[in-house]
Design a protein around this motif. Structure first.
Motif, PDB file in Angstrom:
ATOM      1  N   GLY A 211       0.788  -1.220   0.000  1.00 16.24           N
ATOM      2  CA  GLY A 211       0.000   0.000   0.000  1.00 16.24           C
ATOM      3  C   GLY A 211       0.821   1.272   0.000  1.00 16.24           C
ATOM      4  O   GLY A 211       0.267   2.375   0.005  1.00 16.24           O
ATOM      5  N   VAL A 212       2.145   1.159  -0.006  1.00 18.19           N
ATOM      6  CA  VAL A 212       3.008   2.342  -0.099  1.00 18.19           C
ATOM      7  C   VAL A 212       3.037   2.760  -1.569  1.00 18.19           C
ATOM      8  O   VAL A 212       3.643   2.084  -2.410  1.00 18.19           O
ATOM      9  CB  VAL A 212       4.432   2.040   0.406  1.00 18.19           C
ATOM     10  CG1 VAL A 212       5.319   3.278   0.272  1.00 18.19           C
ATOM     11  CG2 VAL A 212       4.385   1.573   1.857  1.00 18.19           C
ATOM     12  N   THR A 213       2.381   3.861  -1.888  1.00 20.00           N
ATOM     13  CA  THR A 213       2.179   4.235  -3.289  1.00 20.00           C
ATOM     14  C   THR A 213       3.362   4.984  -3.890  1.00 20.00           C
ATOM     15  O   THR A 213       3.555   4.964  -5.104  1.00 20.00           O
ATOM     16  CB  THR A 213       0.918   5.096  -3.437  1.00 20.00           C
ATOM     17  OG1 THR A 213       1.025   6.246  -2.584  1.00 20.00           O
ATOM     18  CG2 THR A 213      -0.321   4.295  -3.060  1.00 20.00           C
ATOM     19  N   SER A 214       4.148   5.658  -3.034  1.00 18.19           N
ATOM     20  CA  SER A 214       5.297   6.424  -3.530  1.00 18.19           C
ATOM     21  C   SER A 214       6.537   6.086  -2.702  1.00 18.19           C
ATOM     22  O   SER A 214       7.036   6.922  -1.928  1.00 18.19           O
ATOM     23  CB  SER A 214       5.009   7.926  -3.471  1.00 18.19           C
ATOM     24  OG  SER A 214       3.909   8.264  -4.285  1.00 18.19           O
ATOM     25  N   PRO A 215       7.057   4.886  -2.833  1.00 19.17           N
ATOM     26  CA  PRO A 215       8.220   4.507  -2.031  1.00 19.17           C
ATOM     27  C   PRO A 215       9.459   5.296  -2.438  1.00 19.17           C
ATOM     28  O   PRO A 215       9.648   5.599  -3.620  1.00 19.17           O
ATOM     29  CB  PRO A 215       8.393   3.018  -2.347  1.00 19.17           C
ATOM     30  CG  PRO A 215       7.806   2.859  -3.712  1.00 19.17           C
ATOM     31  CD  PRO A 215       6.651   3.815  -3.766  1.00 19.17           C
ATOM     32  N   THR A 216      10.268   5.632  -1.455  1.00 21.00           N
ATOM     33  CA  THR A 216      11.542   6.289  -1.721  1.00 21.00           C
ATOM     34  C   THR A 216      12.736   5.382  -1.453  1.00 21.00           C
ATOM     35  O   THR A 216      13.826   5.609  -1.963  1.00 21.00           O
ATOM     36  CB  THR A 216      11.700   7.544  -0.847  1.00 21.00           C
ATOM     37  OG1 THR A 216      11.586   7.180   0.534  1.00 21.00           O
ATOM     38  CG2 THR A 216      10.625   8.573  -1.192  1.00 21.00           C
ATOM     39  N   LYS A 217      12.495   4.321  -0.656  1.00 21.23           N
ATOM     40  CA  LYS A 217      13.588   3.419  -0.303  1.00 21.23           C
ATOM     41  C   LYS A 217      13.048   2.002  -0.138  1.00 21.23           C
ATOM     42  O   LYS A 217      12.047   1.796   0.554  1.00 21.23           O
ATOM     43  CB  LYS A 217      14.256   3.876   0.999  1.00 21.23           C
ATOM     44  CG  LYS A 217      15.455   3.052   1.421  1.00 21.23           C
ATOM     45  CD  LYS A 217      16.102   3.642   2.674  1.00 21.23           C
ATOM     46  CE  LYS A 217      17.344   2.862   3.089  1.00 21.23           C
ATOM     47  NZ  LYS A 217      17.988   3.459   4.293  1.00 21.23           N
ATOM     48  N   VAL A 218      13.716   1.052  -0.779  1.00 23.23           N
ATOM     49  CA  VAL A 218      13.370  -0.362  -0.634  1.00 23.23           C
ATOM     50  C   VAL A 218      14.642  -1.130  -0.302  1.00 23.23           C
ATOM     51  O   VAL A 218      15.636  -1.044  -1.023  1.00 23.23           O
ATOM     52  CB  VAL A 218      12.731  -0.932  -1.915  1.00 23.23           C
ATOM     53  CG1 VAL A 218      12.557  -2.453  -1.797  1.00 23.23           C
ATOM     54  CG2 VAL A 218      11.394  -0.264  -2.197  1.00 23.23           C
ATOM     55  N   THR A 219      14.597  -1.855   0.806  1.00 28.94           N
ATOM     56  CA  THR A 219      15.718  -2.692   1.223  1.00 28.94           C
ATOM     57  C   THR A 219      15.244  -4.127   1.308  1.00 28.94           C
ATOM     58  O   THR A 219      14.263  -4.435   1.989  1.00 28.94           O
ATOM     59  CB  THR A 219      16.262  -2.250   2.594  1.00 28.94           C
ATOM     60  OG1 THR A 219      16.496  -0.838   2.574  1.00 28.94           O
ATOM     61  CG2 THR A 219      17.566  -2.982   2.924  1.00 28.94           C
TER      62      THR A 219
END
Length: 344
Positions: free
Chosen positions: A134-142
């Motif tokens: 549900g995170v529509t505008s992610p800035t960081k994915v680990t």
């Protein structure tokens, strides 16, 4: 079967993941021809050799490519797909190969074929989890990968891992690629049982090429890999600093693989931290006591089924968020004993 598809061909079918692809296709009632460069299969083809590909593959074939390690692969298969006119679904995990595929996007589009690259844990599963979060505008994915090493420690995956240890790897940081030394940094992530706390070494990933093309807000993408074998994380950390030890491990990769399968874990999984600009952090995990490796081939198999039944509408270079619907992937994983969880 979709009109025009002549054959389904699985490359790397004698390997662990290629064999699993063929097995899962059979469970769906899909008769696939097996292929490898060494023969002993329905088709003999070297995925790095253009002449071999042209002699073996045909227009309108659907080719599922599990012929790793992808670090050692050329662009011959995708280039041949453009020239001949067949579709390709691969389970690549490497950044370099992903960049090569992306460079061919205009030719793929003009040819009217489909190429689904990284239809695997990297990057289709990652894309599905981001959608599901549900995170529509992610800035960081680990990402944090702990493979079921007792099953997956075969020569191809082992060689892929060792090629990154102590060598330059690129991670996406603040929208730009930065070079680090593979396995020079580590990070912990608490997975659900039966895994618990894992500590992974930094690893180069195709996610850094594909995911920011789906989410333009995404500026930081990193993956960490835990070997999931007692003592092996420390060994690889030492090999990252000692070139002599690294060379020794590369020379004896089959021996190391046997030890890994002997002492490694049957449980495995992958975890994700997904962050946006507001500070929201979503934590998700995919885990199983014995079948986690199916996540690596599930998007490819499900996409192949959709192409064959005529329900897959996309063409050209298909980005990973369109390989399979998130809910369909989750249902498949859960039906195979793999748990998908949102973590506190």
């Amino acid at each position: 079967m979709e009109a025009g598809v002549r054959r389904v061909v699985v490359l790397g079918a004698v390997g662990f993941f290629g064999g699993m692809v063929a097995q899962q296709l059979r469970k769906f009632g899909i008769a696939a021809q097996t292929a490898s460069r060494r023969g002993g299969t329905d088709v003999q083809v070297d995925a790095n050799d253009m002449a071999s590909i042209r002699a073996s593959l045909r227009v309108n074939d659907l080719v599922l490519d599990a012929a790793g390690p992808f670090q050692a692969r050329s662009m011959a298969l995708v280039e041949a797909a453009v020239d001949i006119g067949f579709d390709v679904i691969d389970i690549n995990e490497t950044l370099r190969y992903a960049e090569g595929v992306l460079s061919l996007a205009p030719q793929i589009k003009r040819a009217g074929i489909r190429v689904l690259s990284s239809a695997s844990t990297v990057s289709a599963v990652a894309a599905a989890v981001i959608r599901h979060s549900g995170v529509t505008s992610p800035t960081k994915v680990t990402g944090f990968l702990a493979p079921a090493s007792r099953h997956t420690a075969r020569p191809g995956p082992a060689a892929s891992l060792l090629r990154s240890v102590g060598q330059p790897v690129r991670v996406l940081c603040d929208g730009r690629f930065h070079e680090l030394r593979g396995w020079s940094q580590s990070l912990c992530f608490r997975m659900p049982p039966p895994l618990g706390m894992i500590r992974g070494g930094v690893f180069e990933t195709a996610d850094a090429a594909y995911l920011p093309r789906v989410w333009r807000s995404l500026r930081n993408v990193t993956m960490y890999v835990d070997t999931n074998v007692p003592g092996f994380n420390a060994l690889l950390g030492l090999a990252a600093r000692r070139p002599g030890l690294h060379r020794l491990l590369e020379r004896h990769v089959r021996w190391a693989g046997r030890l890994t399968r002997l002492f490694g874990s049957s449980a495995g999984g992958v975890g994700y931290l997904i962050e946006d600009a507001s500070g929201r952090v979503a934590r998700h995990a995919i885990v199983s006591p014995k079948n986690s490796f199916l996540a690596a081939i599930a998007p490819a198999v499900l996409a192949a089924r959709a192409i064959l039944d005529g329900s897959f509408e996309h063409r050209g270079l298909v980005l990973p968020d369109r390989h399979v619907e998130a809910n369909e992937l989750i249902r498949f994983l859960q039906a195979n004993g793999i748990t998908v969880l949102e973590l506190p």
